[in-house]
Design an enzyme around this catalytic site. Structure first.
Site, PDB file in Angstrom:
ATOM      1  N   CYS A   1      -4.254  50.100  77.863  1.00 20.33           N
ATOM      2  CA  CYS A   1      -3.053  50.216  78.696  1.00 20.33           C
ATOM      3  C   CYS A   1      -1.823  49.810  77.891  1.00 20.33           C
ATOM      4  O   CYS A   1      -0.805  50.520  77.885  1.00 20.33           O
ATOM      5  CB  CYS A   1      -3.196  49.346  79.936  1.00 20.33           C
ATOM      6  SG  CYS A   1      -1.854  49.554  81.137  1.00 20.33           S
ATOM      7  N   CYS A   2      -1.899  48.673  77.193  1.00 17.67           N
ATOM      8  CA  CYS A   2      -0.776  48.233  76.372  1.00 17.67           C
ATOM      9  C   CYS A   2      -0.503  49.213  75.234  1.00 17.67           C
ATOM     10  O   CYS A   2       0.650  49.416  74.841  1.00 17.67           O
ATOM     11  CB  CYS A   2      -1.050  46.846  75.792  1.00 17.67           C
ATOM     12  SG  CYS A   2      -0.898  45.487  76.977  1.00 17.67           S
TER      13      CYS A   2
ATOM     14  N   CYS B   1       4.001  42.395  82.029  1.00 17.89           N
ATOM     15  CA  CYS B   1       3.889  43.293  83.176  1.00 17.89           C
ATOM     16  C   CYS B   1       3.427  42.524  84.409  1.00 17.89           C
ATOM     17  O   CYS B   1       2.689  41.535  84.309  1.00 17.89           O
ATOM     18  CB  CYS B   1       2.909  44.419  82.865  1.00 17.89           C
ATOM     19  SG  CYS B   1       3.507  45.583  81.622  1.00 17.89           S
TER      20      CYS B   1
ATOM     21  N   CYS C   1      -0.316  41.667  85.020  1.00 14.31           N
ATOM     22  CA  CYS C   1      -0.959  40.891  83.958  1.00 14.31           C
ATOM     23  C   CYS C   1      -0.271  39.555  83.689  1.00 14.31           C
ATOM     24  O   CYS C   1      -0.525  38.914  82.664  1.00 14.31           O
ATOM     25  CB  CYS C   1      -0.998  41.711  82.670  1.00 14.31           C
ATOM     26  SG  CYS C   1      -1.819  43.305  82.852  1.00 14.31           S
TER      27      CYS C   1
ATOM     28  N   CYS D   1      -0.680  42.049  72.747  1.00 12.19           N
ATOM     29  CA  CYS D   1      -0.712  43.367  73.376  1.00 12.19           C
ATOM     30  C   CYS D   1      -0.727  44.505  72.378  1.00 12.19           C
ATOM     31  O   CYS D   1      -0.876  45.658  72.747  1.00 12.19           O
ATOM     32  CB  CYS D   1       0.508  43.533  74.311  1.00 12.19           C
ATOM     33  SG  CYS D   1       2.074  43.372  73.451  1.00 12.19           S
TER      34      CYS D   1
END
Length: 240
Positions: free
Chosen positions: A114-115, A203, A206, A231
């Site tokens: 995702c990162c 985010c 997270c 990340c």
């Protein structure tokens, strides 16, 4: 401009204060930018504008930030009268990822993919246009991954064939207390989430507040091992 001597700069800047490191960065590179997301980065913006008025600033909009963070970004833009280059993820990559895995896959298989899409890919695009960048990394943010980095370094993760990218870390040796002393003394804008127990802010899904005496990174990716809490923006910090 003469060629940048990294080895000499590392020796010269070792242990130096943030202003000295910033002055060296801005004196050696015209095509350089400050990466902005948190309190440390605004301290760097505040200092840098006292050295040079035409600084470049960029920020990553992952699409998953807190509303308070978006308001903070606008506050900084107006407070300093600067342009902030807002970077967004590649739409096709993001659409495919969300379609396949949904919006919260990182709780099950880790945050790296995702990162990678929301942060690393847009950062890579931006850094490809620069000769150097300035970050707000501090050693005490994570001794596991940031304890050994220097004040200035070759960014191996984002350098390419025939193109070296230099990374400056002016706040490397400052503590969180020193950052906040500066913010208070110079009335530097900060994210209002800091008033609610958030220290390290990323985010929304997270990031969570930390308890008294917990380390600041405890609120980031709390379901994962502490040594993996990068990340990808500073992936070179993680020892293989």
């Amino acid at each position: 401009m003469t060629a940048f001597d990294l080895t000499a700069a590392q020796t010269e800047l070792q242990g130096k204060n943030p202003r000295t490191i910033l002055k060296a960065a801005l004196a050696n590179f015209d095509n350089i930018a400050i990466s902005f997301s948190g309190a440390e980065d605004v301290v760097l913006i505040d200092m840098a504008l006292q050295i040079r008025k035409d600084i470049q600033v960029f920020s990553l909009d992952t699409g998953r930030l807190h509303p308070e963070t978006y308001r903070f970004m606008e506050q900084v833009r107006k407070h300093y009268g600067i342009n902030i280059d807002i970077l967004s993820p590649d739409r096709e990559q993001l659409d495919a990822f969300v379609k396949e895995k949904g919006l919260f896959s990182f709780y099950e298989d880790g945050h790296q993919q995702c990162c990678g899409i929301r942060k690393v890919e847009p950062l890579k695009r931006k850094l490809a246009t620069l000769d150097a960048w300035i970050t707000g990394q501090r050693k005490d943010q994570s001794l596991d991954t940031r304890g050994d980095i220097p004040e200035v370094q070759l960014d191996a993760g984002f350098s390419g064939p025939g193109k070296q990218l230099i990374k400056f870390n002016p706040l490397l040796n400052w503590s969180s207390a020193q950052v906040w002393d500066y913010i208070e003394a110079y009335q530097v804008p900060f994210n209002e989430l800091h008033k609610h127990g958030y220290i390290s802010i990323g985010c929304e899904p997270c990031t969570r507040p930390v308890l008294p005496n917990q380390h600041e990174r405890a609120g980031r990716w709390w379901w994962e091992d502490a040594a993996k809490k990068e990340c990808g923006l500073h992936g070179g910090n993680v020892k293989k």
